[in-house]
Scaffold this motif. Structure first.
Motif, short mmCIF file in Angstrom:
data_model
loop_
_atom_site.label_atom_id
_atom_site.label_comp_id
_atom_site.label_asym_id
_atom_site.label_seq_id
_atom_site.Cartn_x
_atom_site.Cartn_y
_atom_site.Cartn_z
N TRP A 1 -21.03 111.64 25.07
CA TRP A 1 -19.78 111.41 25.80
C TRP A 1 -20.00 110.41 26.94
CZ3 TRP A 1 -15.27 112.09 23.99
CH2 TRP A 1 -14.96 113.17 23.17
N TRP A 2 -21.14 110.52 27.61
CA TRP A 2 -21.48 109.60 28.71
C TRP A 2 -21.57 108.17 28.17
CZ3 TRP A 2 -25.82 111.09 32.72
CH2 TRP A 2 -25.80 110.20 33.79
N LEU A 3 -22.21 107.98 27.01
CA LEU A 3 -22.34 106.65 26.44
C LEU A 3 -21.00 106.06 26.04
CD1 LEU A 3 -25.51 107.03 24.16
CD2 LEU A 3 -25.31 105.73 26.30
N ALA A 4 -20.03 106.92 25.75
CA ALA A 4 -18.70 106.43 25.37
C ALA A 4 -18.02 105.69 26.52
CB ALA A 4 -17.82 107.59 24.91
N GLY A 5 -18.55 105.83 27.74
CA GLY A 5 -17.99 105.13 28.89
C GLY A 5 -18.66 103.82 29.23
N LEU A 6 -19.55 103.33 28.37
CA LEU A 6 -20.25 102.07 28.64
C LEU A 6 -19.26 100.90 28.69
CD1 LEU A 6 -23.47 102.21 26.41
CD2 LEU A 6 -23.36 102.31 28.91
N SER A 7 -19.58 99.93 29.52
CA SER A 7 -18.80 98.69 29.61
C SER A 7 -19.77 97.52 29.70
CB SER A 7 -17.89 98.72 30.83
OG SER A 7 -18.66 98.69 32.03
N ALA A 8 -19.22 96.32 29.65
CA ALA A 8 -20.07 95.14 29.73
C ALA A 8 -20.85 95.06 31.04
CB ALA A 8 -19.22 93.88 29.55
N GLY A 9 -20.34 95.69 32.08
CA GLY A 9 -21.01 95.67 33.37
C GLY A 9 -21.94 96.84 33.61
N SER A 10 -22.11 97.72 32.65
CA SER A 10 -22.97 98.90 32.83
C SER A 10 -24.43 98.49 32.91
CB SER A 10 -22.78 99.87 31.67
OG SER A 10 -21.46 100.37 31.62
N GLY A 11 -25.16 99.14 33.80
CA GLY A 11 -26.59 98.90 33.93
C GLY A 11 -27.40 99.97 33.23
N TYR A 12 -28.71 99.73 33.16
CA TYR A 12 -29.57 100.71 32.50
C TYR A 12 -29.60 102.02 33.28
CZ TYR A 12 -33.67 102.81 30.32
OH TYR A 12 -34.52 103.68 29.68
N VAL A 13 -29.71 101.92 34.61
CA VAL A 13 -29.67 103.10 35.48
C VAL A 13 -28.32 103.12 36.19
CG1 VAL A 13 -30.76 104.30 37.41
CG2 VAL A 13 -32.17 102.97 35.83
N PRO A 14 -27.54 104.19 36.08
CA PRO A 14 -27.79 105.41 35.31
C PRO A 14 -27.11 105.44 33.94
CG PRO A 14 -25.94 105.79 36.76
CD PRO A 14 -26.33 104.32 36.94
N ASP A 15 -26.38 104.35 33.58
CA ASP A 15 -25.44 104.43 32.46
C ASP A 15 -26.11 104.58 31.10
OD1 ASP A 15 -23.10 104.05 34.12
OD2 ASP A 15 -23.80 101.99 34.36
N VAL A 16 -27.36 104.14 30.98
CA VAL A 16 -28.10 104.31 29.72
C VAL A 16 -29.21 105.34 29.89
CG1 VAL A 16 -29.56 103.15 28.00
CG2 VAL A 16 -27.56 101.97 28.94
N LEU A 17 -29.91 105.27 31.00
CA LEU A 17 -31.02 106.21 31.23
C LEU A 17 -30.53 107.66 31.26
CD1 LEU A 17 -33.96 106.83 31.95
CD2 LEU A 17 -33.37 106.44 34.36
N GLY A 18 -29.43 107.92 31.96
CA GLY A 18 -28.92 109.28 32.06
C GLY A 18 -28.61 109.90 30.70
N PRO A 19 -27.82 109.22 29.85
CA PRO A 19 -27.55 109.77 28.52
C PRO A 19 -28.81 109.95 27.67
CG PRO A 19 -25.95 108.07 29.05
CD PRO A 19 -26.97 108.04 30.14
#
Length: 465
Positions: A352-370
């Motif tokens: 669900w967290w990854l479903a909120g990714l956008s072009a401006g998302s960074g690795y921390v926390p938007d990828v690392l957290g999931p």
């Protein structure tokens, strides 16, 4: 390498459970790595061997199709002709095909090598679990061994991306194939000496059942691969899936009423075992989006290279492996239900967290957290399943049970990728460039999260003991 003689396989054995465990786990890691290790190397393979965009997908799909289609047959052959013998022959075939693939100088030779790799994997894979259960008969030791096996199976997808990135960046794409050769040689050299051959269980091979299962699974997997490439408007894809379903229905009927079933339906009579099989199908089905789409996001949106992309998946692999080491202590105290329920919820939350990714998302926390959530969740949710499925299987059915388990995993992975690529493509219509990629990706992650919730529902059906 693959020309193992009967004499070499039948040499006197000095059974050493620790060595046997290391060899079996090495084989399992090789088989799982090859499902994803080529991903990061695909652009360089295409440039070197002149693949077309559509043809390039068969570098991955040829292996998955043959591996998934022949697993049930490989499991039954191990039961009938000797699990250690079939295991070592399978490892030999896989290793030789890896060497041939690394030396391939044309696209068709590489595809042929991947097909033969799938043949070897289908022979060796089911016997790995059966050999573990026959080597470790004491309950606590068996739980530890099966938990480590599950860690290899679950983290192998992520480790494959890491290793693929390292080898592609530092050496060439050919090293991704060559890496299997020394490991396969070690398994062959020591496996014949230190892995004991379990007692055989005389029976006749159900040839009709084997043909129905192989053609059914193969047709189903091929249909979904085709749909992922051409869409569901392609008649060949639709009829392949329909044919696969009909053949598998005929296979189930054969197993229910045949005299020598290849997959005894009594394996599914136990509620916990049936739930374990269901989640071994649904879990990979939902998780494949994380590997496939995050690889694209990190390289095409975030601008990561092959090496950095590979290491980006390290938290997920570490989480799965670390939790699998904890499971042997928790499982006897808590039973499978609390672990599976907690793990599937964490995995769903990560998607669900990854479903909120956008072009401006960074690795921390938007990828690392999931990734952390999915690693911890996957370790808790799936490490107990090997134990649940294999701990009470009669010895005569161990190979069939292992083949069914890995068949569920492979079909789930392939079906999940096909479904999610179709979802992403539909969502991306009307968008262009980066916006199209991100829109399709987030739609796929949302679908993955919904599928992951089904694993939570199944986990609720486990008995506590």
């Amino acid at each position: 390498m693959c020309s193992l003689t009967t004499q070499s396989i039948a040499r006197p054995v000095t059974a050493r459970p620790g060595v046997a465990l290391a060899l079996i786990l090495t084989c399992q890691l090789m088989l799982m790595l090859d499902a994803t290790v080529m991903n990061v190397a695909l652009p360089r393979i295409r440039a070197d061997l002149g693949f077309s965009p559509a043809g390039l997908s068969w570098v991955m799909n040829a292996y998955t199709l043959v591996f998934g289609g022949l697993l049930l047959l490989g499991g039954r052959l191990g039961d009938l002709f000797g699990r250690r013998r079939v295991f070592l022959v399978g490892v030999g075939v896989f290793t030789a095909a890896s060497l041939a693939g690394g030396l391939a100088d044309s696209a068709w030779l590489l595809i042929a090598a991947r097909i033969v790799q799938g043949l070897g994997a289908a022979a060796a894979g089911p016997s790995t679990i059966a050999l573990l259960t026959s080597t470790f008969t004491e309950p606590r030791a068996r739980v530890r061994a099966l938990s480590l096996f599950s860690a290899m199976a679950s983290s192998g997808f992520a480790v494959g991306l890491i290793l693929g990135g390292l080898l592609t960046e530092w050496l060439t794409w050919r090293s991704v194939m060559f890496i299997n050769v020394p490991f396969g040689a070690v398994v062959l050299a020591f496996g014949a000496r230190h892995i004991a051959e379990p007692a055989r269980h005389p029976a006749r091979l159900d040839v009709t059942g084997a043909v129905l299962a192989t053609l059914g699974v193969g047709s189903l997997v091929f249909g979904f691969i085709r749909a992922a490439e051409a869409g569901w408007g392609d008649g060949f894809a639709v009829w392949s899936v329909v044919a696969g379903v009909l053949l598998l229905v005929a296979f189930v009927w054969r197993q229910a009423f045949g005299e020598h079933p290849m997959l005894p339906l009594r394996l599914f009579a136990d509620r916990n075992r049936a739930a374990g099989y269901a989640n071994f199908f649904l879990g990979p089905l939902s998780m494949m989006s994380a590997f496939f789409f995050l690889t694209q996001f990190l390289q095409e949106i975030s601008g990561y290279g092959a090496l950095t992309t590979g290491f980006a998946f390290l938290p997920m692999a570490v989480g799965i492996f670390a939790l699998s080491r904890l499971v042997p202590r928790l499982l006897p105290r808590l039973g499978p239900k609390p672990l599976a329920v907690t793990g599937t919820l964490l995995m769903s939350a990560g998607l669900w967290w990854l479903a909120g990714l956008s072009a401006g998302s960074g690795y921390v926390p938007d990828v690392l957290g999931p990734m952390v959530l999915m690693g911890v969740g996957g370790g808790l949710a799936f490490s107990p399943l090997n134990v649940v499925i294999m701990s009470t299987v009669p010895p005569a059915d161990a190979g069939a049970a292992g083949g069914a388990l890995q068949t569920m995993q492979q079909i789930g992975s392939t079906l999940g990728l096909a479904v999610l690529v179709t979802v992403a493509g539909s969502a991306a219509r009307g968008h262009t460039g980066t916006d199209a990629l991100v829109t399709g990706m987030t739609a796929a992650f949302t679908t993955s999260a919904l599928i992951a919730l089904l694993t939570f529902v199944v986990a609720l059906t486990f008995r506590r003991e």
